[in-house]
Design a protein around this motif. Structure first.
Motif, PDB file in Angstrom:
ATOM      1  N   MET A   1       3.381   5.918 -11.186  1.00 47.97           N
ATOM      2  CA  MET A   1       1.953   5.940 -11.458  1.00 47.97           C
ATOM      3  C   MET A   1       1.283   4.581 -11.255  1.00 47.97           C
ATOM      4  O   MET A   1       0.187   4.361 -11.727  1.00 47.97           O
ATOM      5  CB  MET A   1       1.719   6.425 -12.886  1.00 47.97           C
ATOM      6  N   THR A   2       1.913   3.682 -10.521  1.00 46.12           N
ATOM      7  CA  THR A   2       1.347   2.347 -10.381  1.00 46.12           C
ATOM      8  C   THR A   2       0.118   2.325  -9.483  1.00 46.12           C
ATOM      9  O   THR A   2      -0.918   1.821  -9.887  1.00 46.12           O
ATOM     10  CB  THR A   2       2.405   1.368  -9.852  1.00 46.12           C
ATOM     11  N   ASP A   3       0.207   2.862  -8.272  1.00 45.95           N
ATOM     12  CA  ASP A   3      -0.902   2.777  -7.323  1.00 45.95           C
ATOM     13  C   ASP A   3      -1.941   3.881  -7.537  1.00 45.95           C
ATOM     14  O   ASP A   3      -3.073   3.608  -7.913  1.00 45.95           O
ATOM     15  CB  ASP A   3      -0.385   2.828  -5.894  1.00 45.95           C
TER      16      ASP A   3
ATOM     17  N   GLY B   1      -1.876   6.235  -9.787  1.00 41.95           N
ATOM     18  CA  GLY B   1      -2.154   6.394 -11.206  1.00 41.95           C
ATOM     19  C   GLY B   1      -3.216   5.438 -11.697  1.00 41.95           C
ATOM     20  O   GLY B   1      -3.983   5.750 -12.612  1.00 41.95           O
ATOM     21  N   LYS B   2      -3.284   4.273 -11.082  1.00 44.50           N
ATOM     22  CA  LYS B   2      -4.317   3.301 -11.443  1.00 44.50           C
ATOM     23  C   LYS B   2      -5.706   3.856 -11.132  1.00 44.50           C
ATOM     24  O   LYS B   2      -6.657   3.607 -11.876  1.00 44.50           O
ATOM     25  CB  LYS B   2      -4.084   1.981 -10.723  1.00 44.50           C
ATOM     26  N   VAL B   3      -5.820   4.640 -10.063  1.00 46.39           N
ATOM     27  CA  VAL B   3      -7.112   5.250  -9.734  1.00 46.39           C
ATOM     28  C   VAL B   3      -7.529   6.197 -10.854  1.00 46.39           C
ATOM     29  O   VAL B   3      -8.677   6.189 -11.294  1.00 46.39           O
ATOM     30  CB  VAL B   3      -7.051   5.984  -8.371  1.00 46.39           C
TER      31      VAL B   3
ATOM     32  N   ASP C   1      -6.507   6.073 -14.004  1.00 44.21           N
ATOM     33  CA  ASP C   1      -6.824   5.231 -15.162  1.00 44.21           C
ATOM     34  C   ASP C   1      -8.193   4.577 -15.024  1.00 44.21           C
ATOM     35  O   ASP C   1      -8.969   4.524 -15.989  1.00 44.21           O
ATOM     36  CB  ASP C   1      -5.761   4.158 -15.356  1.00 44.21           C
ATOM     37  N   ASP C   2      -8.504   4.073 -13.829  1.00 48.15           N
ATOM     38  CA  ASP C   2      -9.798   3.424 -13.599  1.00 48.15           C
ATOM     39  C   ASP C   2     -10.948   4.422 -13.747  1.00 48.15           C
ATOM     40  O   ASP C   2     -11.988   4.104 -14.337  1.00 48.15           O
ATOM     41  CB  ASP C   2      -9.844   2.778 -12.212  1.00 48.15           C
TER      42      ASP C   2
ATOM     43  N   ARG D   1       1.191  13.577 -15.834  1.00 45.87           N
ATOM     44  CA  ARG D   1       0.510  12.947 -14.693  1.00 45.87           C
ATOM     45  C   ARG D   1       1.521  12.830 -13.557  1.00 45.87           C
ATOM     46  O   ARG D   1       2.607  12.305 -13.762  1.00 45.87           O
ATOM     47  CB  ARG D   1       0.015  11.548 -15.050  1.00 45.87           C
TER      48      ARG D   1
ATOM     49  N   CYS E   1      -7.217  11.336  -2.928  1.00 48.61           N
ATOM     50  CA  CYS E   1      -7.578   9.951  -2.626  1.00 48.61           C
ATOM     51  C   CYS E   1      -7.322   9.609  -1.163  1.00 48.61           C
ATOM     52  O   CYS E   1      -6.445  10.196  -0.522  1.00 48.61           O
ATOM     53  CB  CYS E   1      -6.775   9.000  -3.512  1.00 48.61           C
TER      54      CYS E   1
ATOM     55  N   GLY F   1      -6.370  -0.567  -1.553  1.00 45.71           N
ATOM     56  CA  GLY F   1      -5.678   0.405  -2.407  1.00 45.71           C
ATOM     57  C   GLY F   1      -6.072   1.834  -2.093  1.00 45.71           C
ATOM     58  O   GLY F   1      -5.866   2.315  -0.987  1.00 45.71           O
TER      59      GLY F   1
END
Length: 127
Positions: A5-7, A9-11, A13-14, A73, A109, A115
């Motif tokens: 969930m780093t890349d 998943g950050k979307v 979260d943002d 997620r 996305c 990113g």
């Protein structure tokens, strides 16, 4: 390919942070492409950045805000396209008190220079 969930998943979260904060500018920055869209099970259909921007401004001005908590997620990527599927709860923070209900969200996305950006968001509240 399932991704950590780093890349992608950050979307998610943002988006959740910006939506919870009712931050129209941050929300605008997350969506990419003139054909970006947002659809919900409540019959909200927004097509194009112009419509999204008007919606974000109206949402930022209202008294009710929404936040999300996820129990599942998953993020996937194939080339320049990625998607995130999230299952959890949505809380409507209303003046008369919070209301929580089950919620699902899918982000589609596109890879951008720095990113990922959201091309399509679908949100639903299961019956």
């Amino acid at each position: 390919m399932l991704w950590a969930m780093t890349d992608l998943g950050k979307v998610l979260d943002d988006f959740c942070a910006a939506f919870s904060a009712q931050d129209a500018d941050r929300l605008r920055d997350l969506f990419v492409g003139d054909d970006a869209s947002l659809l919900t099970s409540d019959d909200l259909v927004l097509r194009g950045l112009d419509h999204l921007h008007v919606f974000f401004d109206a949402y930022a001005a209202q008294t009710t805000s929404f936040s999300f908590s996820w129990y599942s997620r998953e993020a996937y990527e194939v080339g320049a396209v990625g998607w995130v599927v999230a299952l959890g709860q949505e809380t409507a923070h209303r003046p008369e008190g919070p209301v929580t209900s089950p919620f699902r969200m899918t982000l589609v996305c596109r890879r951008v220079v720095d990113g990922w950006g959201i091309a399509h968001l679908h949100a639903s509240s299961p019956s």
